[in-house]
Design a protein around this motif. Structure first.
Motif, PDB file in Angstrom:
ATOM      1  N   ALA A  57       0.828  -1.206   0.000  1.00  0.00           N
ATOM      2  CA  ALA A  57       0.000   0.000   0.000  1.00  0.00           C
ATOM      3  C   ALA A  57       0.864   1.259   0.000  1.00  0.00           C
ATOM      4  O   ALA A  57       0.558   2.226  -0.701  1.00  0.00           O
ATOM      5  N   ALA A  58       1.950   1.253   0.762  1.00  0.00           N
ATOM      6  CA  ALA A  58       2.822   2.427   0.832  1.00  0.00           C
ATOM      7  C   ALA A  58       3.499   2.685  -0.515  1.00  0.00           C
ATOM      8  O   ALA A  58       3.555   3.835  -0.979  1.00  0.00           O
ATOM      9  N   TYR A  59       4.019   1.640  -1.139  1.00  0.00           N
ATOM     10  CA  TYR A  59       4.658   1.831  -2.453  1.00  0.00           C
ATOM     11  C   TYR A  59       3.637   2.265  -3.498  1.00  0.00           C
ATOM     12  O   TYR A  59       3.918   3.152  -4.320  1.00  0.00           O
ATOM     13  N   ALA A  60       2.461   1.664  -3.479  1.00  0.00           N
ATOM     14  CA  ALA A  60       1.426   2.052  -4.447  1.00  0.00           C
ATOM     15  C   ALA A  60       1.043   3.515  -4.268  1.00  0.00           C
ATOM     16  O   ALA A  60       0.905   4.259  -5.247  1.00  0.00           O
ATOM     17  N   HIS A  61       0.911   3.944  -3.031  1.00  0.00           N
ATOM     18  CA  HIS A  61       0.563   5.343  -2.760  1.00  0.00           C
ATOM     19  C   HIS A  61       1.686   6.271  -3.234  1.00  0.00           C
ATOM     20  O   HIS A  61       1.426   7.314  -3.848  1.00  0.00           O
ATOM     21  N   ALA A  62       2.928   5.890  -2.976  1.00  0.00           N
ATOM     22  CA  ALA A  62       4.061   6.715  -3.407  1.00  0.00           C
ATOM     23  C   ALA A  62       4.107   6.831  -4.932  1.00  0.00           C
ATOM     24  O   ALA A  62       4.359   7.915  -5.467  1.00  0.00           O
ATOM     25  N   VAL A  63       3.843   5.749  -5.626  1.00  0.00           N
ATOM     26  CA  VAL A  63       3.843   5.798  -7.094  1.00  0.00           C
ATOM     27  C   VAL A  63       2.725   6.716  -7.581  1.00  0.00           C
ATOM     28  O   VAL A  63       2.929   7.522  -8.493  1.00  0.00           O
ATOM     29  N   ARG A  64       1.546   6.623  -6.963  1.00  0.00           N
ATOM     30  CA  ARG A  64       0.439   7.516  -7.350  1.00  0.00           C
ATOM     31  C   ARG A  64       0.797   8.977  -7.093  1.00  0.00           C
ATOM     32  O   ARG A  64       0.365   9.867  -7.830  1.00  0.00           O
ATOM     33  N   GLN A  65       1.577   9.251  -6.045  1.00  0.00           N
ATOM     34  CA  GLN A  65       1.988  10.620  -5.727  1.00  0.00           C
ATOM     35  C   GLN A  65       2.746  11.276  -6.887  1.00  0.00           C
ATOM     36  O   GLN A  65       2.707  12.485  -7.041  1.00  0.00           O
ATOM     37  N   THR A  66       3.449  10.475  -7.680  1.00  0.00           N
ATOM     38  CA  THR A  66       4.267  11.031  -8.754  1.00  0.00           C
ATOM     39  C   THR A  66       3.431  11.588  -9.907  1.00  0.00           C
ATOM     40  O   THR A  66       3.980  12.166 -10.833  1.00  0.00           O
ATOM     41  N   ALA A  67       2.113  11.455  -9.835  1.00  0.00           N
ATOM     42  CA  ALA A  67       1.245  11.964 -10.898  1.00  0.00           C
ATOM     43  C   ALA A  67       1.143  13.486 -10.877  1.00  0.00           C
ATOM     44  O   ALA A  67       0.718  14.086 -11.866  1.00  0.00           O
TER      45      ALA A  67
END
Length: 95
Positions: A57-67
């Motif tokens: 969940a943390a990595y997925a959220h971090a990747v979404r942050q890069t949008a």
């Protein structure tokens, strides 16, 4: 729960995901996934249930942050906190 019912919590488990996970545990009905998926399942299984879910969940959220640019800046700020001790001790690793 019948074979067509989904658990009330968590993301949708597709037939493909079910077959791949069954293959990982050596159960009947499993189908060997591609190399990436095999590595992903192995990594998740090696962490245990709760740590794996939090990490994913943390990595997925971090990747979404890069949008967004703001999201990238937030990640840069967080990453900068990790780098501060290395800069303060002249870049030498202590451990």
């Amino acid at each position: 729960m019948t074979h067509t019912d989904q658990p009330t919590q968590g993301p949708l488990i597709t037939p493909e995901i079910a077959a791949h996970v069954l293959h990982h545990v050596g159960a009947t009905g499993g189908v060997q996934p591609d190399m990436f998926t095999r590595h992903l399942i192995t990594a998740i299984a090696s962490l245990g249930h709760d740590p794996a879910m939090r990490l994913i969940a943390a990595y997925a959220h971090a990747v979404r942050q890069t949008a967004t640019a703001d999201g990238v800046r937030d990640l840069q700020d967080l990453a900068g906190q990790m780098l501060v001790p290395a800069v303060q001790d002249g870049g030498r690793h202590r451990g």
